[in-house]
Design a protein around this motif. Structure first.
Motif, PDB file in Angstrom:
ATOM      1  N   GLN A 162     -27.946  18.290  48.182  1.00 45.88           N
ATOM      2  CA  GLN A 162     -26.571  17.817  48.117  1.00 45.88           C
ATOM      3  C   GLN A 162     -26.522  16.326  47.795  1.00 45.88           C
ATOM      4  O   GLN A 162     -25.662  15.871  47.039  1.00 45.88           O
ATOM      5  CB  GLN A 162     -25.842  18.122  49.432  1.00 45.88           C
ATOM      6  N   ILE A 168     -16.745  19.735  55.174  1.00 48.58           N
ATOM      7  CA  ILE A 168     -15.888  20.618  54.383  1.00 48.58           C
ATOM      8  C   ILE A 168     -14.586  19.912  54.029  1.00 48.58           C
ATOM      9  O   ILE A 168     -14.154  19.923  52.868  1.00 48.58           O
ATOM     10  CB  ILE A 168     -15.632  21.943  55.138  1.00 48.58           C
ATOM     11  N   GLN A 220     -13.341  18.941  50.260  1.00 46.93           N
ATOM     12  CA  GLN A 220     -12.051  19.429  49.773  1.00 46.93           C
ATOM     13  C   GLN A 220     -11.199  18.269  49.266  1.00 46.93           C
ATOM     14  O   GLN A 220     -10.542  18.374  48.226  1.00 46.93           O
ATOM     15  CB  GLN A 220     -11.330  20.202  50.880  1.00 46.93           C
ATOM     16  N   ASP A 252     -18.157  20.342  39.548  1.00 45.13           N
ATOM     17  CA  ASP A 252     -19.107  21.426  39.843  1.00 45.13           C
ATOM     18  C   ASP A 252     -20.086  21.071  40.963  1.00 45.13           C
ATOM     19  O   ASP A 252     -20.293  21.884  41.877  1.00 45.13           O
ATOM     20  CB  ASP A 252     -19.854  21.862  38.584  1.00 45.13           C
ATOM     21  N   GLU A 273     -18.178  21.159  44.233  1.00 43.38           N
ATOM     22  CA  GLU A 273     -17.863  22.534  44.637  1.00 43.38           C
ATOM     23  C   GLU A 273     -19.106  23.269  45.139  1.00 43.38           C
ATOM     24  O   GLU A 273     -19.020  24.048  46.091  1.00 43.38           O
ATOM     25  CB  GLU A 273     -17.205  23.272  43.476  1.00 43.38           C
ATOM     26  N   ALA A 274     -20.264  22.983  44.541  1.00 41.07           N
ATOM     27  CA  ALA A 274     -21.515  23.596  45.021  1.00 41.07           C
ATOM     28  C   ALA A 274     -21.818  23.119  46.442  1.00 41.07           C
ATOM     29  O   ALA A 274     -22.195  23.928  47.313  1.00 41.07           O
ATOM     30  CB  ALA A 274     -22.669  23.259  44.082  1.00 41.07           C
ATOM     31  N   ASP A 295     -19.368  24.811  48.864  1.00 45.76           N
ATOM     32  CA  ASP A 295     -19.746  26.205  49.119  1.00 45.76           C
ATOM     33  C   ASP A 295     -20.905  26.299  50.111  1.00 45.76           C
ATOM     34  O   ASP A 295     -20.896  27.144  51.007  1.00 45.76           O
ATOM     35  CB  ASP A 295     -20.115  26.915  47.818  1.00 45.76           C
ATOM     36  N   GLU A 296     -21.888  25.424  49.960  1.00 44.73           N
ATOM     37  CA  GLU A 296     -23.023  25.431  50.893  1.00 44.73           C
ATOM     38  C   GLU A 296     -22.590  25.053  52.301  1.00 44.73           C
ATOM     39  O   GLU A 296     -23.067  25.642  53.282  1.00 44.73           O
ATOM     40  CB  GLU A 296     -24.125  24.490  50.403  1.00 44.73           C
ATOM     41  N   LYS A 320     -19.638  25.535  53.621  1.00 45.78           N
ATOM     42  CA  LYS A 320     -18.910  26.683  54.168  1.00 45.78           C
ATOM     43  C   LYS A 320     -19.880  27.770  54.625  1.00 45.78           C
ATOM     44  O   LYS A 320     -19.683  28.378  55.684  1.00 45.78           O
ATOM     45  CB  LYS A 320     -17.935  27.245  53.126  1.00 45.78           C
ATOM     46  N   ASP A 321     -20.925  28.018  53.834  1.00 48.32           N
ATOM     47  CA  ASP A 321     -21.931  29.008  54.224  1.00 48.32           C
ATOM     48  C   ASP A 321     -22.633  28.599  55.512  1.00 48.32           C
ATOM     49  O   ASP A 321     -22.874  29.433  56.394  1.00 48.32           O
ATOM     50  CB  ASP A 321     -22.977  29.200  53.114  1.00 48.32           C
TER      51      ASP A 321
END
Length: 167
Positions: free
Chosen positions: A54, A113, A117, A134, A137-138, A141-142, A144-145
């Motif tokens: 990240q 998060i 956002q 991009d 957003e990647a 997503d990580e 959130k996971d």
């Protein structure tokens, strides 16, 4: 730096996120070492490796917008880290480390998060293209996971058993 434009705000928040992710690489290493629950410790180690990626993505975003990667302190993360240091001084039972560290992880993921956002919203307003959005957003997503994984562990029986044994 005086923030006057949405781009200024974007750069400021990007610098804060860069600070957060860089600090978390070290913090996740510590959490993995001090968490008695093996599954949670392994999760912290895995997320540390993900966090390194990240950081690299954030560096790409800096390059895409013509800025040098630079950190700006984040009061939100610094507050969470102060809470953790205070806990370490006060904890009298190793059994409390697992539920505390789990909750600290959940809080941190929620902060991350929200920050991602916000960065994505600003990127949309500024009309930054995919090379900027991009990677953000990647990372989102990580995060959130990871939050989902931590919440699943929190609901799992091993953590509940630790807490029940302390009661």
């Amino acid at each position: 730096m005086v923030l006057k434009t949405p781009r200024d705000l974007f750069v400021h928040e990007l610098k804060q996120m860069y600070y957060v992710e860089n600090r978390l690489v070290d913090v996740l290493e510590e959490l993995a070492a001090e968490t008695p629950d093996e599954k949670l410790a392994k999760g912290f180690s895995s997320h540390r490796d993900e966090t390194r990626q990240q950081v690299e993505r954030l560096e790409r975003v800096f390059r895409e917008i013509g800025e040098t990667p630079e950190e700006a302190e984040s009061g939100a993360l610094d507050g969470l880290l102060r809470d953790h240091e205070e806990f370490k001084r006060e904890v009298g039972s190793d059994d409390l480390k697992t539920p505390f560290n789990l909750t600290a992880g959940i809080k941190t993921e929620r902060v991350e998060i929200t920050a991602y956002q916000s960065l994505i919203t600003l990127a949309n307003e500024i009309d930054f293209e995919g090379d900027v959005k991009d990677p953000l957003e990647a990372n989102l997503d990580e995060e959130k996971d990871t939050l989902r994984s931590l919440e699943k562990i929190q609901k799992g029986s091993s953590i509940k058993n630790v807490i029940q044994n302390l009661l």
